[in-house]
Design a protein around this motif. Structure first.
Motif, PDB file in Angstrom:
ATOM      1  N   GLU A  49       1.662  -7.530  11.624  1.00  0.00           N
ATOM      2  CA  GLU A  49       1.006  -6.683  12.617  1.00  0.00           C
ATOM      3  C   GLU A  49      -0.208  -5.972  12.015  1.00  0.00           C
ATOM      4  O   GLU A  49      -1.267  -5.885  12.662  1.00  0.00           O
ATOM      5  N   VAL A  50      -0.055  -5.468  10.787  1.00  0.00           N
ATOM      6  CA  VAL A  50      -1.182  -4.795  10.137  1.00  0.00           C
ATOM      7  C   VAL A  50      -2.308  -5.784   9.866  1.00  0.00           C
ATOM      8  O   VAL A  50      -3.500  -5.475  10.066  1.00  0.00           O
ATOM      9  N   ALA A  51      -1.952  -6.989   9.420  1.00  0.00           N
ATOM     10  CA  ALA A  51      -2.976  -7.995   9.156  1.00  0.00           C
ATOM     11  C   ALA A  51      -3.700  -8.384  10.442  1.00  0.00           C
ATOM     12  O   ALA A  51      -4.922  -8.603  10.444  1.00  0.00           O
ATOM     13  N   THR A 109     -10.929  -0.143   5.972  1.00  0.00           N
ATOM     14  CA  THR A 109     -10.556   0.149   4.588  1.00  0.00           C
ATOM     15  C   THR A 109      -9.114   0.653   4.505  1.00  0.00           C
ATOM     16  O   THR A 109      -8.357   0.269   3.602  1.00  0.00           O
ATOM     17  N   ALA A 110      -8.729   1.508   5.466  1.00  0.00           N
ATOM     18  CA  ALA A 110      -7.352   2.024   5.480  1.00  0.00           C
ATOM     19  C   ALA A 110      -6.352   0.897   5.715  1.00  0.00           C
ATOM     20  O   ALA A 110      -5.287   0.834   5.080  1.00  0.00           O
ATOM     21  N   LEU A 111      -6.696  -0.010   6.620  1.00  0.00           N
ATOM     22  CA  LEU A 111      -5.799  -1.138   6.880  1.00  0.00           C
ATOM     23  C   LEU A 111      -5.728  -2.083   5.688  1.00  0.00           C
ATOM     24  O   LEU A 111      -4.681  -2.688   5.432  1.00  0.00           O
ATOM     25  N   ALA A 116      -2.311  -4.176   1.487  1.00  0.00           N
ATOM     26  CA  ALA A 116      -2.003  -4.397   0.073  1.00  0.00           C
ATOM     27  C   ALA A 116      -0.670  -3.760  -0.300  1.00  0.00           C
ATOM     28  O   ALA A 116       0.137  -4.342  -1.037  1.00  0.00           O
ATOM     29  N   GLY A 117      -0.419  -2.544   0.226  1.00  0.00           N
ATOM     30  CA  GLY A 117       0.858  -1.874  -0.062  1.00  0.00           C
ATOM     31  C   GLY A 117       2.044  -2.622   0.515  1.00  0.00           C
ATOM     32  O   GLY A 117       3.076  -2.791  -0.146  1.00  0.00           O
ATOM     33  N   ARG A 123       6.728  -8.407  -1.588  1.00  0.00           N
ATOM     34  CA  ARG A 123       6.968  -9.215  -2.783  1.00  0.00           C
ATOM     35  C   ARG A 123       8.163  -8.685  -3.566  1.00  0.00           C
ATOM     36  O   ARG A 123       9.047  -9.454  -3.966  1.00  0.00           O
ATOM     37  N   ARG A 124       8.185  -7.350  -3.783  1.00  0.00           N
ATOM     38  CA  ARG A 124       9.310  -6.773  -4.545  1.00  0.00           C
ATOM     39  C   ARG A 124      10.623  -6.915  -3.800  1.00  0.00           C
ATOM     40  O   ARG A 124      11.674  -7.195  -4.403  1.00  0.00           O
ATOM     41  N   LEU A 125      10.591  -6.709  -2.484  1.00  0.00           N
ATOM     42  CA  LEU A 125      11.817  -6.848  -1.700  1.00  0.00           C
ATOM     43  C   LEU A 125      12.288  -8.296  -1.682  1.00  0.00           C
ATOM     44  O   LEU A 125      13.492  -8.569  -1.755  1.00  0.00           O
ATOM     45  N   ALA A 126      11.366  -9.249  -1.582  1.00  0.00           N
ATOM     46  CA  ALA A 126      11.747 -10.667  -1.605  1.00  0.00           C
ATOM     47  C   ALA A 126      12.379 -11.023  -2.942  1.00  0.00           C
ATOM     48  O   ALA A 126      13.371 -11.775  -2.992  1.00  0.00           O
ATOM     49  N   GLU A 127      11.835 -10.493  -4.044  1.00  0.00           N
ATOM     50  CA  GLU A 127      12.437 -10.741  -5.361  1.00  0.00           C
ATOM     51  C   GLU A 127      13.830 -10.129  -5.437  1.00  0.00           C
ATOM     52  O   GLU A 127      14.751 -10.729  -6.005  1.00  0.00           O
TER      53      GLU A 127
END
Length: 259
Positions: A49-51, A109-111, A116-117, A123-127
């Motif tokens: 949604e953010v993307a 810029t905020a999006l 990125a966050g 990525r960390r949650l998938a790992e």
């Protein structure tokens, strides 16, 4: 501690013990893994949604950039034709557009930072989900193997109910076999002694058996007397075969010298 608190603690302890008996750790692990997967799906949905919002602003910015270039070109053309009034209008619109571009650039810029966050969290949650899945399957396999080992050990040790049933069945079978063997031996003795009549035997079969026994004894006595009168235990017996060969059996039980 009040009586109410003490009762509450007792009930909580009993409930915990009851859950320990009913709760399968494999089900708990699967449920926990499912929760992590759902969290990962939510993060990925938020990232999408953010993307999407960032892309929409990016497209708006591109349209504004195209308009900004067009207004610049129009102001230059107006000045080239000596139309300062038209050039002023184009420049006023361009300045207003630059303010709008600055606003959406801040949002873009905020999006970008938010995207990125979320990507880092995804990525960390998938790992974490992947690592938890491996650990979950390892624990489940260990638990299943231990559970099977417990059942086998209990069966071999006679602790399990199934092995107890098998042992009881085996004991009953042994008792039945022993009873049947004793009954068979007892009935044989009764039949031999004549106390138990054989209903399938012919009439006067007992007399026939007694006479056959007397005849057999008489035959044995006669052959003993023959051996004694011959003076040697190696003397030829009546009914013994007179020659060796495949047909020697035909002379067994016949008169001496018969073929």
């Amino acid at each position: 501690m009040s009586n109410t608190s003490r009762i509450r603690n007792i009930l909580r302890s009993k409930a915990s013990k009851g859950l320990d008996k009913l709760e399968d750790p494999r089900d708990v692990l699967d449920e926990s893994y499912g929760q992590l997967v759902r969290m990962l799906q939510q993060v990925r949905q938020g990232l999408a949604e953010v993307a999407t919002a960032k892309k929409r602003i990016e497209l708006q910015g591109q349209e504004m950039g195209t308009r900004h270039s067009r207004l610049t070109r129009q102001a230059q053309e107006a000045m080239g034709h000596g139309r300062e009034d038209l050039a002023r209008i184009a420049l006023e619109r361009r300045v207003f557009l630059e303010g709008q571009v600055a606003s959406i650039r801040t949002q873009f810029t905020a999006l970008q930072r938010q995207t990125a966050g979320l990507q880092d969290k995804e990525r960390r949650l998938a790992e974490r989900v992947a690592a938890f899945r491996i650990e979950k399957e390892t624990i489940k396999a260990t638990y299943t193997a231990s559970e099977a080992q417990v059942r086998v050990n209990e069966t071999l040790g006679g602790v399990g109910s199934q092995m107890s049933d098998v042992g009881e069945s085996l004991d009953r079978a042994r008792d039945r076999v022993a009873q049947m063997r004793a009954r068979a031996a007892a009935t044989d003795e009764l039949l031999s002694s004549g106390a138990l009549g054989d209903l399938t035997a012919a009439p006067d079969a007992d007399l026939e058996r007694a006479l056959a026994s007397v005849a057999l004894d008489a035959e044995v006595e006669q052959q003993l007397r023959s051996m004694k009168s011959a003076g040697s235990g190696d003397a030829e017996l009546a009914g013994s075969p007179q020659a060796d060969g495949p047909d020697a059996w035909l002379s067994i039980g016949g008169e001496p010298g018969a073929r």
